[in-house]
Design a protein around this motif. Structure first.
Motif, mmCIF file in Angstrom:
data_model
loop_
_atom_site.group_PDB
_atom_site.id
_atom_site.type_symbol
_atom_site.label_atom_id
_atom_site.label_comp_id
_atom_site.label_asym_id
_atom_site.label_seq_id
_atom_site.Cartn_x
_atom_site.Cartn_y
_atom_site.Cartn_z
ATOM 1 N N ALA B 12 0.701 -1.076 0.177
ATOM 2 C CA ALA B 12 0.072 0.097 0.008
ATOM 3 C C ALA B 12 0.935 1.277 -0.020
ATOM 4 C CB ALA B 12 -1.070 0.013 1.175
ATOM 5 N N LEU B 13 2.029 1.155 0.877
ATOM 6 C CA LEU B 13 2.851 2.591 0.753
ATOM 7 C C LEU B 13 3.406 2.684 -0.278
ATOM 8 C CD1 LEU B 13 4.232 2.007 4.560
ATOM 9 C CD2 LEU B 13 2.804 3.796 4.077
ATOM 10 N N ILE B 14 4.012 1.633 -0.923
ATOM 11 C CA ILE B 14 4.808 1.885 -2.097
ATOM 12 C C ILE B 14 3.964 2.304 -3.344
ATOM 13 C CG2 ILE B 14 6.527 0.487 -3.907
ATOM 14 C CD1 ILE B 14 7.432 -0.840 -1.118
ATOM 15 N N LEU B 16 1.102 4.065 -3.177
ATOM 16 C CA LEU B 16 0.677 5.332 -3.130
ATOM 17 C C LEU B 16 2.040 6.373 -3.352
ATOM 18 C CD1 LEU B 16 -1.586 7.518 -2.329
ATOM 19 C CD2 LEU B 16 -0.714 7.282 -0.030
ATOM 20 N N ALA B 17 3.245 6.032 -2.883
ATOM 21 C CA ALA B 17 4.224 6.493 -3.358
ATOM 22 C C ALA B 17 4.576 6.673 -4.662
ATOM 23 C CB ALA B 17 5.612 6.079 -2.459
ATOM 24 N N ILE B 20 2.681 9.160 -6.669
ATOM 25 C CA ILE B 20 3.218 10.632 -6.628
ATOM 26 C C ILE B 20 4.442 10.544 -7.562
ATOM 27 C CG2 ILE B 20 3.993 12.318 -5.198
ATOM 28 C CD1 ILE B 20 1.849 11.011 -3.176
ATOM 29 N N ILE B 21 5.387 9.720 -7.272
ATOM 30 C CA ILE B 21 6.718 9.956 -7.792
ATOM 31 C C ILE B 21 6.791 9.854 -9.283
ATOM 32 C CG2 ILE B 21 9.000 8.880 -8.018
ATOM 33 C CD1 ILE B 21 8.742 8.368 -4.969
ATOM 34 N N PRO B 23 4.169 10.198 -11.934
ATOM 35 C CA PRO B 23 3.816 11.553 -12.742
ATOM 36 C C PRO B 23 4.590 12.798 -12.617
ATOM 37 C CG PRO B 23 2.056 10.658 -11.356
ATOM 38 C CD PRO B 23 3.270 9.995 -10.809
ATOM 39 N N VAL B 24 5.297 12.978 -11.344
ATOM 40 C CA VAL B 24 6.048 14.323 -11.002
ATOM 41 C C VAL B 24 7.434 13.783 -11.867
ATOM 42 C CG1 VAL B 24 7.382 15.535 -9.459
ATOM 43 C CG2 VAL B 24 5.108 14.879 -9.071
ATOM 44 N N TRP B 26 8.283 12.007 -14.261
ATOM 45 C CA TRP B 26 7.761 11.790 -15.731
ATOM 46 C C TRP B 26 7.667 13.226 -16.404
ATOM 47 C CZ3 TRP B 26 2.659 12.771 -18.421
ATOM 48 C CH2 TRP B 26 2.582 12.222 -19.576
ATOM 49 N N VAL B 27 7.277 14.184 -15.503
ATOM 50 C CA VAL B 27 7.052 15.569 -16.007
ATOM 51 C C VAL B 27 8.546 16.079 -16.209
ATOM 52 C CG1 VAL B 27 6.654 17.972 -15.574
ATOM 53 C CG2 VAL B 27 5.109 16.040 -15.158
ATOM 54 N N MET B 260 6.758 24.357 -11.169
ATOM 55 C CA MET B 260 6.954 23.569 -9.697
ATOM 56 C C MET B 260 8.116 23.304 -9.000
ATOM 57 S SD MET B 260 6.024 19.636 -10.686
ATOM 58 C CE MET B 260 6.826 18.764 -12.044
ATOM 59 N N LEU B 264 9.023 23.021 -4.728
ATOM 60 C CA LEU B 264 9.621 21.725 -4.414
ATOM 61 C C LEU B 264 11.066 21.967 -3.722
ATOM 62 C CD1 LEU B 264 9.006 19.170 -7.645
ATOM 63 C CD2 LEU B 264 8.359 18.998 -5.186
#
Lengths: 296, 285
Positions: B12-14, B16-17, B20-21, B23-24, B26-27, B260, B264
């Motif tokens: 679960a933790l990984i 969710l992490a 987030i990691i 898409p960001v 990837w940008v 961003m 950050l």
């Protein structure tokens, strides 16, 4: 101490803040209410007092009713899903001895510091039917027969796509709030529950949840108000209400009426409805979530 | 059971992490890709660092100018906000006077005012002022003015800021002021030299939160700066629309990174303070 100079000091300290607050917050708030009683194009001086007529028209405006339904849907779905996930992860990070706990906490909070503009742009790219991350990932799994999903272009799906972006951005924020509440619960409570053989799940529902209930209550009301705000920004940037009004929410419809349609009076009557709606909803939530506060 | 539970937690933790990691990250990755690389697999790594995207975004798409605008609006907004909120918070926390309860209530009510709909009357009000000015001086002043934008930013943040700061001032013992008065310091000197420095932790919290709010703000800037000069978020949306039409994706992602990256970096530097300050200051977002 001289009374007169104290008085002067107090006035001097307060007036700048009060002047700015009155000019840019109190006055505009009253004008929202006042303007809602007029039929007014905004730029012309042709201002016609129509009383509550704007509200009567609203009640029959199908687009407004749709924006109402969408807003309520987003509030309910986003709130429930976000709260459940946030509470679950807060409990894991506070109560379980996880490796890299700090790393997870730092990462989970990142969406909250990003601009809604950035998040909406990222999600537009993720949802893209051709180049998007999700569709290209799905096509890898499904192979050649894959038909890409129109996350923002399909009337039935678009509102869920918006909800997804809102949940993504909100989880970390609420998680941190609940973590603060949970870490102040004394450990003895869990130790004695362990001795009596209560399971982890049972401990969560019998100890953790009741003791952070007050935090949840406060955050709920705040959450709803900010959902109304945020849904507007996400919708405005990602879909501007489309396709065909399928993702219209309160404030995006208001904005459209005020600026694009130049019917400021009508737009502001939506503002009044939003105001009354969020006020009533806070009251209702306050009532139904009321319980005796537990002390520890 | 124990092992399975542990495994479930980490999955679960990984997940969710990762959500987030990826898409960001990837940008960031896409911001250095060449335009031709966008037509293949979006998951592929960039073939080289194509920093021209940034240079083009800064020059051609005006992101450099918008960046400067954002810096001005944000910092000026913070200065105005502190200059008016600190004295008000101090007085409200430490002195008794007529009308205090009323002012406190008004400010509390202000916490619930929704900026997204009062922005319409604010726009119309400024437009009115500009029209009157036009008649007298021949040109407007209030719209498309970054100082006015900063003023509006500061004003909308007053309720939360005064609330947070005055809560802090209330916790300080009276002895500090008494000692200062005995030493002959006036009210103003006491506030500036004795009390304000002690409030530093709350002031930092206020600055952090409002920096993020002002830097990321979109709708007020969009409405009050309708013409040439824009802030970063507004400029980014413009860039997005124009680059999508021109199918020029590299610049678009470079623009996203430009918006961003400052937040950050700030977050990485002060993440402990930010999350602590959040729980001290109550809820706001």
């Amino acid at each position: 101490m001289n009374n007169k100079s104290l008085k002067r000091f107090i006035i001097l300290c307060l007036s700048p803040a009060l002047i700015l607050f009155s000019v840019f917050m109190i006055y505009p708030t009253f004008s929202v209410f006042l303007m809602s009683l007029y039929k007014w194009g905004g730029l012309s001086s042709n201002k016609l007092f129509v009383g509550l007529n704007n509200f009567k028209i609203l009640m029959q405006d199908e687009n407004f009713i749709r924006s109402f339904q969408n807003t309520v849907f987003l509030i309910v779905v986003v709130t429930i899903v976000t709260l459940v996930i946030a509470i679950m992860f807060a409990a894991i990070l506070v109560k379980e001895n996880v490796k890299g706990q700090n790393f997870f906490r730092v990462i989970f909070y990142i969406p909250n510091i990003l601009s809604v503009v950035v998040i909406s742009s990222i999600f537009s790219a993720i949802y893209d039917p051709g180049q998007g991350l999700i569709n290209s990932f799905l096509s890898l799994i499904n192979g050649d027969g894959f038909k890409s999903i129109q996350f923002l272009g399909n009337q039935d799906i678009v509102i869920y796509s918006i909800a997804g972006a809102m949940i993504w951005q909100a989880i970390g924020y609420y998680m941190v709030i609940y973590m603060a509440g949970m870490s102040s619960i004394p450990n003895q409570l869990y130790e004695s529950a362990d001795i009596e053989g209560a399971s982890k799940v049972r401990q969560f529902f019998k100890i953790t949840l009741p003791l952070v209930w007050d935090t949840i209550r406060t955050s709920l009301i705040f959450f709803i108000i900010s959902s109304i705000n945020l849904s507007f920004l996400f919708v405005k940037i990602m879909t501007s209400g489309g396709p065909d009004g399928a993702s219209e929410v309160f404030l995006s419809y208001m904005y459209k009426q005020a600026y694009n349609n130049a019917s400021y009076g009508y737009g502001m009557s939506i503002g009044v409805i939003v105001f009354i709606f969020s006020f009533l909803l806070s009251g209702v939530i306050n009532k139904i979530t009321k319980r005796d506060t537990l002390q520890y | 059971m124990g092992k399975l539970y542990k495994a479930f937690i980490y999955v679960a933790l990984i997940s969710l992490a990762a959500s987030i990691i990826i898409p960001v990250g990837w940008v960031f990755m896409a911001s250095v890709k060449e335009n031709s690389e966008f037509y293949g697999n979006p998951w592929s790594l960039p073939e080289g660092f194509h920093f021209e995207n940034f240079i083009e975004a800064i020059h051609q798409a005006n992101m450099g100018e918008y960046f400067l605008n954002s810096v001005i609006a944000t910092s000026l907004g913070l200065v105005i906000l502190l200059a008016v909120s600190l004295p008000a918070a101090y007085v409200l926390a430490r002195f008794e006077f007529r009308g205090k309860t009323l002012i406190n209530r008004l400010l509390m009510a202000g916490l619930f005012v929704n900026v997204n709909y009062i922005v319409v009357p604010i726009f119309l009000m400024l437009l009115d002022w500009d029209k009157s000015l036009m008649n007298i001086m021949g040109e407007g002043f209030f719209l498309d003015n970054i100082v006015v934008l900063a003023l509006v930013y500061a004003s909308t943040a007053i309720p939360f800021t005064v609330y947070l700061l005055s809560n802090f001032f209330k916790t300080l013992p009276k002895a500090f002021e008494e000692a200062a008065f005995i030493d002959g310091a006036g009210y103003f000197t006491t506030m500036v030299k004795v009390m304000a420095p002690m409030a530093r932790p709350s002031i930092i919290t206020v600055i952090l939160f409002n920096f993020l709010a002002f830097w990321n703000e979109y709708i007020i800037a969009l409405t009050l700066m309708p013409n040439a000069s824009k802030t970063l978020p507004v400029g980014l949306i413009n860039l997005m629309q124009s680059q999508k039409a021109a199918a020029n994706y590299g610049q678009l992602y470079a623009g996203l990174v430009i918006v961003m990256l400052p937040t950050l970096i700030l977050y990485i530097l002060v993440q402990k303070k930010l999350t602590q300050g959040m729980t001290v200051g109550g809820v706001k977002g």
